[in-house]
Design an enzyme around this catalytic site. Structure first.
Site, short mmCIF file in Angstrom:
data_model
loop_
_atom_site.label_atom_id
_atom_site.label_comp_id
_atom_site.label_asym_id
_atom_site.label_seq_id
_atom_site.Cartn_x
_atom_site.Cartn_y
_atom_site.Cartn_z
N HIS B 118 0.93 -0.73 -0.09
CA HIS B 118 -0.02 0.22 0.09
C HIS B 118 0.65 1.29 0.06
O HIS B 118 1.92 1.46 0.14
CB HIS B 118 -0.92 -0.58 1.57
CG HIS B 118 -1.86 1.36 1.44
ND1 HIS B 118 -1.54 2.32 1.79
CD2 HIS B 118 -2.90 1.01 1.13
CE1 HIS B 118 -2.93 2.74 1.18
NE2 HIS B 118 -3.71 2.08 1.64
N ASP B 195 3.53 -4.01 8.12
CA ASP B 195 2.00 -3.12 7.97
C ASP B 195 1.05 -4.08 8.64
O ASP B 195 0.44 -5.10 7.24
CB ASP B 195 1.83 -2.38 6.66
CG ASP B 195 1.26 -2.11 5.99
OD1 ASP B 195 -0.22 -2.64 6.78
OD2 ASP B 195 0.01 -1.68 4.81
N GLN B 198 -3.96 -5.41 7.29
CA GLN B 198 -5.43 -5.90 6.63
C GLN B 198 -4.94 -6.84 7.44
O GLN B 198 -5.78 -8.62 6.69
CB GLN B 198 -4.99 -5.98 5.50
CG GLN B 198 -4.83 -4.60 3.65
CD GLN B 198 -6.82 -4.55 4.60
OE1 GLN B 198 -7.91 -4.93 4.91
NE2 GLN B 198 -6.82 -3.10 4.45
N LYS B 221 -10.02 -0.09 10.54
CA LYS B 221 -10.27 -1.32 9.92
C LYS B 221 -10.53 -2.88 10.71
O LYS B 221 -11.16 -3.54 10.59
CB LYS B 221 -9.06 -1.70 9.47
CG LYS B 221 -8.58 -1.28 8.18
CD LYS B 221 -7.57 -1.44 6.69
CE LYS B 221 -7.14 -0.25 6.70
NZ LYS B 221 -8.12 0.76 5.33
N CYS B 360 -4.81 2.57 -3.16
CA CYS B 360 -3.44 3.44 -3.11
C CYS B 360 -2.36 1.65 -3.81
O CYS B 360 -1.40 2.31 -1.89
CB CYS B 360 -3.43 3.68 -1.88
SG CYS B 360 -5.07 4.73 -1.27
#
Lengths: 153, 404
Positions: B118, B195, B198, B221, B360
């Protein structure tokens, strides 16, 4: 019919499927790139200007049906127009697509298909991309023309 | 297959019964438990924390500390002072790229990211590499969109100072092997930064056993509020990290000429913290724990398998990324030459919310050879009907575009 399917008129689908003037213009006098950074749509607009007239127009690029059909119709409509006429058309189209103005008689009826986009705020930028690019092209071209004249004097 | 939790837990979904929300990878809807917890903090314990001259402020401080404890338990961090509250994953990654990068990177050093990042885990590293004169290398991807670990192992050297990578791809749902990549980083003495935007909402993180140096995630999220996130790090690295922002709360002593820094976590949390955000995130963690994070993971995977079968069986549909059994609850696809934005507009009129565009992740789009995709993503409140509605709407959109 709901807003979105109302927008996908046959004329928009047709211009999306078979975009007119979708090519590089080898003898273009102006080339301008337009970009929607948020959605990634991009197009390059080519104009051939003779004096104050747009004698030819074409475009290339990738984008959704709305942006492609809009560019296709626009390049068809601005051929033969003067700079001032084209600029005025840009203004009226922006008004139509953003819902600031109603469809008026000065705007070619084929563009009526884009009136529905005003109800879909997230798609307005798709419809106006080509027109913004035309506006920038004419502004830059007239700047360059003035410079050329100044140099010749 | 029914939803994992009652739709009535989610006020927005309750008042919009026909809404088919398939954009949880962008942001998740909020359960009443989260909204109530935040509201209750404002109504009962609200004051500026860490200024404790009075009982109310002490209660606010206590709420903030308890929230940190709850979130740390959810992420599997024993040392809760190593959990920094931030504005979100983007803020967390900018913190580590900026503060660590500025102090540690120099000419000749190498920063590695993967081609599936991302922008939030790509641009900060690209920019700090430019600023510090370091080399910026993009690790190639395997065919399924995961980082190619063999290529990565061959790529790293003693010059490699940091490897930044995603836990789960926001576009493809491909799940990286975090321990494997962390171990490649460790073998050359490089920092590993994951990261988890997700990852954390959908599967157990278990930070202490994961092997990475840093893990970043966003509250919004994972059923929590917007504007809150975490950066979790190993204490040895955090202790050496210079401040990211300076100001109130993060200082120990401010002299006329010099200032000394507060201890962790405060050193990295300048200014009045977002206590309500932390309280909301803690409530979201409790909600997910009560369902069971493993149940969340299997629910999503079952749904995405169904969606994969339903959608990929439609002629002209191309699903991007790994096999149905190898992905988190994300499905990216394209339908013939229908532009994803047009598809999203047509689905929107049936009250189906999907994401369309480059997500993104422009570097990944280039590697996939597409300019945009449509993306449906699934979470605890989705069910089998949502999958069928999506499939039927794609078929109807094809008819509008006369794609037989």
């Amino acid at each position: 019919m709901t807003d979105s399917s109302a927008l996908y008129h046959e004329i928009i689908l047709d211009h999306n499927r078979r975009p007119r003037n979708f090519r590089v213009l080898p003898d273009a006098t102006v080339e301008e790139r337009g970009l929607n950074p948020l959605c990634g749509d991009e197009l390059t607009l080519y104009l051939r200007m003779e004096d104050d007239h747009i004698v030819d127009a074409s475009f290339q690029g990738s984008g959704c049906a709305i942006s492609r059909a809009s560019a296709s119709m626009m390049t068809t409509l601005v051929k033969g127009k003067t700079r001032a006429e084209a600029d005025a058309m840009v203004e009226r189209f922006r008004g139509l697509a953003t819902g600031r103005a109603e469809m008026d008689d000065d705007l070619p009826s084929s563009l009526r298909a884009f009136a529905g986009v005003a109800r879909l705020p997230q798609r307005v930028k798709c419809a106006v991309l080509a027109w913004h690019t035309l506006h920038a092209a004419l502004r830059n071209e007239s700047g360059a023309a003035r410079e050329r004249e100044a140099r010749q004097r | 297959m029914s939803a994992l939790v009652p739709r009535s837990d989610f006020p927005l979904l309750s008042v919009n019964p026909a809404l088919v929300y398939l954009d949880s990878a962008a942001t998740a809807q909020k359960p009443r438990a989260v909204l109530d917890a935040m509201n209750e903090f404002y109504e009962s314990d609200y004051a500026n924390p860490h200024r404790g001259a009075y009982a109310l402020s002490a209660r606010a401080t206590e709420r903030y500390a308890r929230a940190r404890g709850a979130v740390a338990r959810f992420f599997g961090v024993r040392d809760e002072e190593c959990l920094i509250f931030t504005r979100g994953t983007t803020d967390s990654l900018n913190l580590i790229a900026g503060a660590w990068g500025r102090a540690n990177l120099g000419r000749g050093d190498e920063v590695i990211v993967t081609g599936a990042e991302h922008h939030a885990n790509f641009v900060p590293w690209q920019q700090i590499a430019i600023e510090r004169g370091a080399t910026f290398t993009i690790c190639p991807l395997a065919a399924d969109g995961r980082a190619d670990v063999e290529a990565l192992a061959a790529l790293v050297s003693r010059k490699t100072r940091v490897i930044a990578f995603n836990h789960v791809s926001n576009v493809l749902g491909a799940i990286n092997s975090v321990p494997e990549i962390a171990s490649i980083a460790r073998s050359v003495g490089a920092l590993s930064v994951c990261d988890g935007a997700q990852g954390a909402p959908h599967m157990a993180v278990g930070f202490d056993a994961l092997g990475v140096d840093f893990y970043a995630a966003s509250a919004h999220k994972m059923l929590g509020p917007m504007g809150t996130g975490v950066l979790i790090g190993r204490r040895e690295v955090l202790e050496l990290l210079p401040p990211y922002q300076t100001g109130g709360d993060m200082i120990e002593f401010v002299g006329d000429e010099r200032t000394t820094w507060n201890v962790l976590p405060h050193k990295l949390e300048a200014g009045t913290p977002n206590v309500a955000g932390a309280v909301g995130l803690a409530a979201a963690c409790d909600y997910l724990t009560a369902i069971g994070i493993d149940a969340v993971a299997s629910h999503e995977r079952a749904l995405v398998r169904l969606a994969y079968e339903r959608v990929s069986a439609i002629e002209h549909v191309r699903v991007h990324g790994p096999a149905a059994t190898e992905r988190s609850g994300v499905l990216s696809f394209t339908v013939g030459d229908i532009h994803p934005h047009d598809l999203a507009s047509l689905l929107d009129e049936r009250q189906i919310c999907i994401r369309a565009g480059h997500h993104c992740a422009q570097p990944l789009m280039r590697r996939l050879g597409v300019s945009a995709t449509a993306r449906a993503s699934f979470y605890v409140y989705n069910d089998e009907n949502d999958v069928e509605t999506l499939g039927a709407a794609i078929e109807s959109a094809k008819r509008v575009f006369a794609l037989a």
